[in-house]
Design an enzyme around this catalytic site. Sequence first.
Site, PDB file in Angstrom:
ATOM      1  N   ASP A  32      -4.042  45.332   4.789  1.00  0.00           N
ATOM      2  CA  ASP A  32      -5.352  45.313   4.121  1.00  0.00           C
ATOM      3  C   ASP A  32      -5.197  45.347   2.598  1.00  0.00           C
ATOM      4  O   ASP A  32      -5.805  46.179   1.907  1.00  0.00           O
ATOM      5  CB  ASP A  32      -6.197  46.522   4.555  1.00  0.00           C
ATOM      6  N   GLU A 230     -15.304  42.189   9.906  1.00  0.00           N
ATOM      7  CA  GLU A 230     -14.802  43.259   9.037  1.00  0.00           C
ATOM      8  C   GLU A 230     -14.291  42.642   7.742  1.00  0.00           C
ATOM      9  O   GLU A 230     -14.463  41.456   7.494  1.00  0.00           O
ATOM     10  CB  GLU A 230     -13.685  44.020   9.755  1.00  0.00           C
ATOM     11  N   ASN A 293      -5.328  41.151  13.208  1.00  0.00           N
ATOM     12  CA  ASN A 293      -6.563  40.932  12.456  1.00  0.00           C
ATOM     13  C   ASN A 293      -6.259  40.307  11.098  1.00  0.00           C
ATOM     14  O   ASN A 293      -5.117  40.096  10.733  1.00  0.00           O
ATOM     15  CB  ASN A 293      -7.348  42.242  12.336  1.00  0.00           C
TER      16      ASN A 293
HETATM   17  O1  FUB Z   1      -6.152  48.697   8.866  1.00  0.00           O
HETATM   18  C1  FUB Z   1      -7.187  49.237   9.637  1.00  0.00           C
HETATM   19  C2  FUB Z   1      -8.251  48.219   9.904  1.00  0.00           C
HETATM   20  O2  FUB Z   1      -7.690  47.026  10.445  1.00  0.00           O
HETATM   21  C3  FUB Z   1      -9.023  47.744   8.712  1.00  0.00           C
HETATM   22  O3  FUB Z   1     -10.003  48.644   8.308  1.00  0.00           O
HETATM   23  C4  FUB Z   1      -9.576  46.461   9.225  1.00  0.00           C
HETATM   24  O4  FUB Z   1     -10.092  45.615   8.246  1.00  0.00           O
HETATM   25  C5  FUB Z   1      -8.390  45.875   9.942  1.00  0.00           C
HETATM   26  O5  FUB Z   1      -7.540  45.201   9.057  1.00  0.00           O
END
Ligand code: FUB
Length: 349
Positions: A32, A230, A293
């Site tokens: 992230d 997200e 993700n």
């Molecule tokens: O790293 C934890 C979570 O996984 C993040 O908050 C999301 O965006 C995803 O990348």
Amino acid sequence: SLFTVTSYGVNSPTAKKIGNSNPLIDHKLGADPYALVYDGRVYLYMSSDAYEYSNGRIVENSFSNLNKIHVISSADLVNWTDHGAIPVAGANGLNGGKGIAKWAWGSWAPSATYKIIDGKPKFFLYFANTGAGIGVLTADSPIGPWKDPLGKPLVDHNTPGMAGVTWLFDPAVLVDDDGSGYLYCGGGIPDDTNPASIANPGTGRVIKLGDDMISTVGSAVRIDAPYFFEAAEIHKYNGKYYYSYCINFAGTHPPEYPKGEIAYMVSDNPMGPFTYKGTFLRNPSVFFGVGGNNHHTTFNFRGEWYVAYHSQTVSLAQTGAGRGYRSPNINKMEMNPDGTIKQVQGDYK
Ligand code: FUB
């Protein structure tokens, strides 16, 4: 410490080129990524992915150990300095009892900025207490030392406009040209009983920050973002506000909303409404073999635009499977004359 990356460069023939030297690091993990440009350097703040073990074997990333923030910086986007890990979360004795935010049990998906206050730069590091709220740390330098000025979340379900929001996480911060601050975060339908809002939140939120950057002003505003999952992100280009996010993986999608890709919308106002423009980052790590993700940050460094994101290249090479452990990448991002963003093909072995 200063080090260079050699072992897992997905573009090894072209490695050591600005904006094309991925993964940025391989001596530790980091997810992230969020970029702060300050005084000729790019600082990347990252969730502290680290292998979890069961019976001596690496198991799937549960995200339950993301309670620090990893920080690296570079003056050339090729050679990176490791500034270590900020021990953010401090609930229940986390981080050996040295966690800075004593109330927080997680520190996911940071974002950072600075503002000149009383003639001096003041740094603000926002983080997600898992999906339950957003905290802020402050410092006089981009590498700390950090303190928790509020002793509680900056944003939680008691914040006006945030009641019932499914996912209070993934903060992104903007300091506008007039000094006004805005905080963006992941969202969902304000109805925790609606299962659709877990896998298909469909909306983000934005709230204005006070001049001190550690308070909120007024009520959060909903951002309608088609197929929002997200990773809310914001940047300004040619006077327009670019809000980008990761499209969700649930159900069936029309072709203009490809699952797991980074989409963007544009507005004349930092609080929207935003108009959907399309996608610009296809992250192959998500699609070929390892899943996972997609989470990005956009930034301008020395007049060029870049996007940082994560892939599972390092964990795949080190363990034979990604298992959800992520490492940072940076690629160049280019704008078309009409203000749309050219497609970036993310790196992945
Ligand atoms: O790293 C934890 C979570 O996984 C993040 O908050 C999301 O965006 C995803 O990348």
